[in-house]
Design a protein around this motif. Sequence first.
Motif, PDB file in Angstrom:
ATOM      1  N   THR A  21       0.852  -1.165   0.000  1.00  0.00           N
ATOM      2  CA  THR A  21       0.000   0.000   0.000  1.00  0.00           C
ATOM      3  C   THR A  21       0.899   1.228   0.000  1.00  0.00           C
ATOM      4  O   THR A  21       1.738   1.386   0.875  1.00  0.00           O
ATOM      5  N   THR A  22       0.759   2.066  -0.990  1.00  0.00           N
ATOM      6  CA  THR A  22       1.565   3.269  -1.086  1.00  0.00           C
ATOM      7  C   THR A  22       0.921   4.346  -0.219  1.00  0.00           C
ATOM      8  O   THR A  22      -0.243   4.671  -0.393  1.00  0.00           O
ATOM      9  N   LYS A  23       1.699   4.856   0.724  1.00  0.00           N
ATOM     10  CA  LYS A  23       1.208   5.911   1.592  1.00  0.00           C
ATOM     11  C   LYS A  23       1.801   7.233   1.136  1.00  0.00           C
ATOM     12  O   LYS A  23       2.919   7.298   0.655  1.00  0.00           O
ATOM     13  N   SER A  24       1.026   8.266   1.320  1.00  0.00           N
ATOM     14  CA  SER A  24       1.441   9.606   0.927  1.00  0.00           C
ATOM     15  C   SER A  24       1.863  10.390   2.170  1.00  0.00           C
ATOM     16  O   SER A  24       1.097  10.499   3.135  1.00  0.00           O
ATOM     17  N   PHE A  25       3.088  10.903   2.137  1.00  0.00           N
ATOM     18  CA  PHE A  25       3.570  11.720   3.246  1.00  0.00           C
ATOM     19  C   PHE A  25       3.328  13.184   2.938  1.00  0.00           C
ATOM     20  O   PHE A  25       3.587  13.622   1.825  1.00  0.00           O
ATOM     21  N   PRO A  26       2.819  13.962   3.869  1.00  0.00           N
ATOM     22  CA  PRO A  26       2.526  13.632   5.261  1.00  0.00           C
ATOM     23  C   PRO A  26       1.071  13.218   5.528  1.00  0.00           C
ATOM     24  O   PRO A  26       0.739  12.829   6.646  1.00  0.00           O
ATOM     25  N   GLU A  27       0.218  13.301   4.516  1.00  0.00           N
ATOM     26  CA  GLU A  27      -1.225  13.127   4.722  1.00  0.00           C
ATOM     27  C   GLU A  27      -1.596  11.819   5.428  1.00  0.00           C
ATOM     28  O   GLU A  27      -2.492  11.808   6.278  1.00  0.00           O
ATOM     29  N   PHE A  52       4.738  14.224  19.479  1.00  0.00           N
ATOM     30  CA  PHE A  52       4.945  14.742  18.129  1.00  0.00           C
ATOM     31  C   PHE A  52       3.561  14.892  17.506  1.00  0.00           C
ATOM     32  O   PHE A  52       2.803  13.936  17.450  1.00  0.00           O
ATOM     33  N   HIS A  53       3.232  16.126  17.072  1.00  0.00           N
ATOM     34  CA  HIS A  53       1.948  16.413  16.446  1.00  0.00           C
ATOM     35  C   HIS A  53       2.200  16.747  14.974  1.00  0.00           C
ATOM     36  O   HIS A  53       2.986  17.637  14.678  1.00  0.00           O
ATOM     37  N   LEU A  54       1.521  16.050  14.091  1.00  0.00           N
ATOM     38  CA  LEU A  54       1.569  16.331  12.664  1.00  0.00           C
ATOM     39  C   LEU A  54       0.120  16.479  12.219  1.00  0.00           C
ATOM     40  O   LEU A  54      -0.609  15.489  12.140  1.00  0.00           O
ATOM     41  N   LYS A  85       9.844  15.195  -5.607  1.00  0.00           N
ATOM     42  CA  LYS A  85      11.225  14.922  -5.210  1.00  0.00           C
ATOM     43  C   LYS A  85      11.337  14.775  -3.702  1.00  0.00           C
ATOM     44  O   LYS A  85      12.443  14.800  -3.164  1.00  0.00           O
ATOM     45  N   VAL A  86      10.225  14.617  -3.037  1.00  0.00           N
ATOM     46  CA  VAL A  86      10.091  14.440  -1.587  1.00  0.00           C
ATOM     47  C   VAL A  86      10.890  15.476  -0.784  1.00  0.00           C
ATOM     48  O   VAL A  86      11.481  15.160   0.235  1.00  0.00           O
ATOM     49  N   GLY A  87      10.871  16.708  -1.273  1.00  0.00           N
ATOM     50  CA  GLY A  87      11.548  17.802  -0.594  1.00  0.00           C
ATOM     51  C   GLY A  87      10.603  18.581   0.297  1.00  0.00           C
ATOM     52  O   GLY A  87       9.512  18.953  -0.116  1.00  0.00           O
ATOM     53  N   PHE A  88      11.028  18.803   1.527  1.00  0.00           N
ATOM     54  CA  PHE A  88      10.238  19.519   2.515  1.00  0.00           C
ATOM     55  C   PHE A  88      11.126  20.506   3.252  1.00  0.00           C
ATOM     56  O   PHE A  88      12.350  20.460   3.130  1.00  0.00           O
ATOM     57  N   VAL A 106      10.928   7.636   5.901  1.00  0.00           N
ATOM     58  CA  VAL A 106      11.746   8.313   6.909  1.00  0.00           C
ATOM     59  C   VAL A 106      11.955   9.772   6.503  1.00  0.00           C
ATOM     60  O   VAL A 106      12.279  10.069   5.357  1.00  0.00           O
ATOM     61  N   LEU A 107      11.762  10.672   7.471  1.00  0.00           N
ATOM     62  CA  LEU A 107      11.987  12.100   7.278  1.00  0.00           C
ATOM     63  C   LEU A 107      13.343  12.449   7.900  1.00  0.00           C
ATOM     64  O   LEU A 107      13.558  12.216   9.095  1.00  0.00           O
ATOM     65  N   TYR A 108      14.268  12.980   7.076  1.00  0.00           N
ATOM     66  CA  TYR A 108      15.638  13.269   7.507  1.00  0.00           C
ATOM     67  C   TYR A 108      15.932  14.766   7.453  1.00  0.00           C
ATOM     68  O   TYR A 108      15.433  15.468   6.576  1.00  0.00           O
TER      69      TYR A 108
END
Length: 173
Positions: A21-27, A52-54, A85-88, A106-108
């Motif tokens: 299952t492909t999950k979408s970050f951050p939703e 941690f609140h998202l 490009k998964v840039g945040f 993983v968020l780095y």
Amino acid sequence: MKNLIICCFLFIVSLSYAQETTKSFPEDFLGIYKGELNITTERGNQKIPMEFHLLKTDSIHKFHYKLVYNNNPRNYTLIVKNKEKVGFEIDENNGIILPTHYNQNVLYSFFEVQGNFLSTRLDFSTSNTVMFEILFSRLQNKTTTGGISKDVPEVFGYPITVFQKAKLVLTND
């Protein structure tokens, strides 16, 4: 014939388990996560409550990103810069903006502040859990090795002096 039916059934079942299952970050990871932060330094170990609140905001490109240490909140904003490009970015809402990258759940982030180098990691790989980690090194403690010839490059090392780790679990708050 019976063996053929069983083989077909097992094949279909194995296909259903093989599909990810492909999950979408951050939703797909929104919520409030709680746990205990373990801090290890040269002086010993300490444990404090952590959250941690998202959460969503009114903007589709911004999310509330709050860290709570020992009931002291730090209110940040997670900004989607380039989702393909998964840039945040994490905006500390005080003029400090940290580049952040999302890869394989993983968020780095790596950054330097006041002579210190920090590495942050939030791992969303386990369902309803965030594994939180910060590694800390003083730049003044940099080690240098190698560089003894043109074939051996000079290498800088940064000894880790503080480890912060927490397993944070999604709550229904």
